[in-house]
Enzyme design. Structure first.
Site, PDB file in Angstrom:
ATOM      1  CB  CYS A  96      -1.095  -0.160   1.196  1.00 17.75           C
ATOM      2  SG  CYS A  96      -2.410   1.148   0.943  1.00 17.75           S
ATOM      3  CG  HIS A 221      -3.467  -3.286   3.724  1.00 16.00           C
ATOM      4  ND1 HIS A 221      -2.519  -2.872   4.347  1.00 16.00           N
ATOM      5  CD2 HIS A 221      -4.065  -2.103   3.288  1.00 16.00           C
ATOM      6  CE1 HIS A 221      -2.343  -1.425   3.940  1.00 16.00           C
ATOM      7  NE2 HIS A 221      -3.620  -0.886   3.621  1.00 16.00           N
ATOM      8  CD  GLU A 223      -0.517  -5.051   5.870  1.00 18.42           C
ATOM      9  OE1 GLU A 223      -0.796  -5.660   4.828  1.00 18.42           O
ATOM     10  OE2 GLU A 223      -0.904  -4.236   6.208  1.00 18.42           O
TER      11      GLU A 223
HETATM   12  N1  LIG Z   1      -3.239   2.097   3.823  1.00 18.19           N
HETATM   13  C1  LIG Z   1      -2.324   2.843   3.445  1.00 18.19           C
HETATM   14  O1  LIG Z   1      -1.183   2.427   3.315  1.00 18.19           O
HETATM   15  C2  LIG Z   1      -2.660   4.149   3.011  1.00 18.19           C
HETATM   16  C3  LIG Z   1      -2.119   4.620   1.548  1.00 18.19           C
HETATM   17  C4  LIG Z   1      -1.947   6.090   1.338  1.00 18.19           C
HETATM   18  N2  LIG Z   1      -1.541   6.844   2.496  1.00 18.19           N
HETATM   19  C5  LIG Z   1      -3.239   6.469   0.449  1.00 18.19           C
HETATM   20  O2  LIG Z   1      -4.310   6.797   1.500  1.00 18.19           O
HETATM   21  O3  LIG Z   1      -3.410   6.422  -0.365  1.00 18.19           O
END
Ligand SMILES: NC(=O)CC[C@H](N)C(=O)O
Length: 258
Positions: A96, A221, A223
């Site tokens: 992400c 994600h 994880e």
């Molecule tokens: N869950 C995250 O890693 C957020 C990803 C990033 N900061 C976004 O909003 O795009």
């Protein structure tokens, strides 16, 4: 099996490092969560690790654009070290915000020989933060993290996950070279517009790897789906899987050194 040490990189605003370390531990690895400033102070710290993981979150508050500041730090202060790490057959994973960081660091080979940008992650097409579960079609391609052609379920949570490309031919080259590793699909494995593709990504891209296959980045994600009860419908899924879909990626990464 050989001991596999994973460095989970912390940074101001990262918030998925605990879960990511836990996922690697379930896969049998030893983990350390180390702040990027410590790595900048002492770059040789990286030597004892087989895997570097940039976890999800909001590094540096997503200032300028998500992943930009940490990505620039990695590129300009640690770029040679990270390339040498990759070339010594070590693995780098971005999840992400980690995908956003890696793409902006240049480590995903998304620029041409003159440095021109061929792809990046932009704001979701609908302009909102999107958080929910998605289906992913995984294709092994040349990536060390993915060994099966299968559909996995895991959550997304991002505002800047829209994979945009400079040209159709770059997208085609990702497919042809086996670097398009994960795409958004529906529960039958079919592609489609929103809501199947949650952010407008070109080619429905959810994850790509670099040319070596040892640097992999994924927008959803894994994880957050390492144990079956994390799935929102776990009581209604019929045959209970013994582990969450996402754990597969961490296991494959650890097994790479087996
Ligand atoms: N869950 C995250 O890693 C957020 C990803 C990033 N900061 C976004 O909003 O795009």
């Amino acid at each position: 099996m050989a001991t596999v040490n994973v460095l989970v990189l912390r940074s101001p605003g990262a918030n998925c490092d605990e879960e990511t370390a836990h996922a690697f531990q379930l896969a049998g690895a030893n983990t350390d969560q180390i702040h990027v400033n410590r790595l900048l102070d002492e770059p040789t710290t990286l030597e004892k690790y087989q895997i570097l993981c940039v976890p999800g979150g909001f590094s540096y508050g997503d200032d300028v654009s998500a992943g930009r500041i940490l990505g620039s730090l990695l590129e300009h202060k640690l770029g040679d070290l990270l390339k040498a790490f990759r070339d010594r057959d070590r693995l780098i994973l971005g999840i992400c915000n980690g995908f956003q960081v890696l793409i902006k660091s240049g480590l995903l080979d998304t620029q041409d020989d003159s440095g021109k940008l061929l792809a990046t992650l932009a704001f979701n097409r609908h302009g909102r933060f999107e958080t929910r579960w998605v289906h992913l079609r995984m294709r092994p391609g040349c990536c060390a993290f993915v060994t099966e052609d299968e559909i996995l379920e895991m959550p997304i949570a991002h505002a800047e996950g829209n994979f945009v490309v400079e040209s159709r031919s770059f997208l085609d080259s990702l497919t042809e070279s086996g670097r398009m590793i994960a795409t958004y699909v529906d529960n039958e494995g079919k592609s489609g517009d929103f809501p199947v593709n949650p952010n407008g990504s070109a080619g429905d891209v959810a994850g790509i790897c670099d040319k070596t296959g040892r640097v992999f980045a994924l927008m959803p994600h894994p994880e957050r789906h390492v144990i079956p009860t994390q799935h929102p419908r776990w009581t209604r899924r019929g045959d209970q899987p013994t582990e969450g879909d996402g754990l597969r990626l961490f296991r494959n990464a650890v097994a790479f050194f087996g």
